[in-house]
Scaffold this motif. Structure first.
Motif, short mmCIF file in Angstrom:
data_model
loop_
_atom_site.label_atom_id
_atom_site.label_comp_id
_atom_site.label_asym_id
_atom_site.label_seq_id
_atom_site.Cartn_x
_atom_site.Cartn_y
_atom_site.Cartn_z
N VAL A 1 0.90 -1.09 -0.01
CA VAL A 1 0.02 0.03 -0.03
C VAL A 1 1.05 1.31 0.03
N ALA A 2 1.83 1.35 0.82
CA ALA A 2 2.81 2.33 1.01
C ALA A 2 3.55 2.58 -0.16
N ALA A 3 3.89 1.43 -0.96
CA ALA A 3 4.79 1.53 -2.22
C ALA A 3 4.07 2.18 -3.43
N GLU A 4 2.52 1.92 -3.47
CA GLU A 4 1.83 2.25 -4.88
C GLU A 4 2.16 3.87 -5.32
N PRO A 5 1.80 4.92 -4.29
CA PRO A 5 2.18 6.22 -4.87
C PRO A 5 3.47 6.31 -5.31
N PRO A 6 4.76 6.16 -4.58
CA PRO A 6 5.95 6.27 -5.27
C PRO A 6 6.12 5.23 -6.54
N ALA A 7 5.70 4.39 -6.39
CA ALA A 7 5.93 3.57 -7.78
C ALA A 7 5.20 4.12 -9.06
N GLU A 8 4.03 4.76 -8.75
CA GLU A 8 3.26 5.38 -9.85
C GLU A 8 4.23 6.67 -10.36
N ARG A 9 4.90 7.25 -9.34
CA ARG A 9 5.67 8.44 -9.74
C ARG A 9 6.93 8.14 -10.35
N LEU A 10 7.43 6.84 -9.99
CA LEU A 10 8.65 6.20 -10.74
C LEU A 10 8.27 6.23 -12.34
N VAL A 11 6.96 5.51 -12.61
CA VAL A 11 6.80 5.54 -14.14
C VAL A 11 5.91 6.63 -14.68
N ALA A 12 5.79 7.78 -14.01
CA ALA A 12 4.97 8.82 -14.48
C ALA A 12 5.13 9.39 -16.01
N ASP A 13 6.58 9.42 -16.36
CA ASP A 13 7.00 9.75 -17.44
C ASP A 13 6.65 8.89 -18.70
N LEU A 14 6.08 7.60 -18.43
CA LEU A 14 5.82 6.54 -19.51
C LEU A 14 4.52 7.02 -19.82
N GLU A 15 4.39 6.54 -21.24
CA GLU A 15 3.04 6.49 -21.95
C GLU A 15 2.11 5.31 -21.20
N PRO A 16 0.79 5.47 -21.56
CA PRO A 16 -0.07 4.35 -21.00
C PRO A 16 0.35 3.01 -21.78
N GLY A 17 0.53 1.91 -20.74
CA GLY A 17 1.03 0.68 -21.22
C GLY A 17 2.25 0.42 -21.45
N GLU A 18 3.24 1.54 -21.08
CA GLU A 18 4.54 1.27 -21.44
C GLU A 18 5.15 0.67 -19.87
N ALA A 19 4.72 1.04 -18.80
CA ALA A 19 5.10 0.29 -17.54
C ALA A 19 4.89 -0.94 -17.84
N GLU A 20 3.86 -1.55 -18.10
CA GLU A 20 3.62 -3.00 -18.16
C GLU A 20 4.54 -3.59 -19.23
N GLN A 21 4.72 -2.81 -20.44
CA GLN A 21 5.61 -3.18 -21.48
C GLN A 21 7.22 -3.26 -20.69
N LEU A 22 7.50 -2.49 -20.03
CA LEU A 22 8.73 -2.25 -19.45
C LEU A 22 9.08 -3.54 -18.62
N LYS A 23 7.93 -3.70 -17.58
CA LYS A 23 8.19 -4.89 -16.69
C LYS A 23 8.19 -6.26 -17.49
N GLU A 24 7.43 -6.44 -18.72
CA GLU A 24 7.71 -7.42 -19.45
C GLU A 24 9.17 -7.57 -20.03
N LEU A 25 9.76 -6.74 -20.59
CA LEU A 25 11.01 -6.83 -21.08
C LEU A 25 12.10 -6.99 -19.97
N LEU A 26 11.78 -6.23 -18.96
CA LEU A 26 12.81 -6.61 -17.85
C LEU A 26 12.65 -8.19 -17.29
N THR A 27 11.62 -8.63 -17.16
CA THR A 27 11.19 -9.93 -16.70
C THR A 27 11.93 -10.72 -17.90
N ARG A 28 12.00 -10.49 -19.16
CA ARG A 28 12.72 -11.39 -20.14
C ARG A 28 13.99 -11.44 -20.01
#
Length: 161
Positions: A125-152
């Motif tokens: 719960v505490a990490a949600e707002p800062p995590a959102e700020r961390l990816v705030a400059d990404l376009e919609p869908g890019e955060a999920e894409q980034l996670k997928e690429l980093l996972t690979r």
């Protein structure tokens, strides 16, 4: 003495800046992103009285259940002494306990406590707002894409590093 290194007319320099073509650029960018994400998540965990190293162990315990220290060290990238210190901290805080492993008196499994589960949930719960700020400059869908690429990258299909 000089090394026999192939020389190119336009030597690429590893910087960590956008557009860097050096073979080191990706690693440097990942390291910078890791440092930034670690700083942001550490700030989110600080009010809860734990550090990222503690949370990493809690993640493993939540995912795997009771886990021997040797396997905790491997899963978190810690050394034997480091994982012992983290588990000692978690025990002192009432977030985990060591329990005997049936059939081997020398080995102890670490288990998350109900208080540890509560803290684990509170950390998310505490990490949600800062995590959102961390990816705030990404376009919609890019955060999920980034996670997928980093996972690979982190977990290649062939299992090779």
């Amino acid at each position: 003495m000089t090394a026999d290194v192939p020389h190119r007319a336009t030597t690429s320099r590893a910087t960590d800046r956008p557009g860097d073509t050096s073979p080191f650029a990706l690693g440097l960018l990942l390291r910078q992103a890791h440092w930034r994400a670690g700083t942001v998540m550490s700030e989110a965990l600080r009010p809860l009285g734990i550090e990222l190293r503690h949370f990493a162990v809690l993640i493993v315990l939540m995912n795997r259940g009771p886990t021997v220290q040797r396997d905790l060290a491997a899963a978190t990238g810690a050394d034997k002494a480091g994982i012992m210190r983290v588990v000692d901290d978690l025990e002192r805080k009432g977030l985990a306990v060591r329990k005997a492993v049936p059939g081997d008196r020398r080995v102890r499994a670490v288990e998350i406590t109900p208080q540890g589960v509560e803290l684990f949930d509170a950390a998310h719960v505490a990490a949600e707002p800062p995590a959102e700020r961390l990816v705030a400059d990404l376009e919609p869908g890019e955060a999920e894409q980034l996670k997928e690429l980093l996972t690979r990258i982190a977990y290649p299909k062939d299992g090779k590093a």
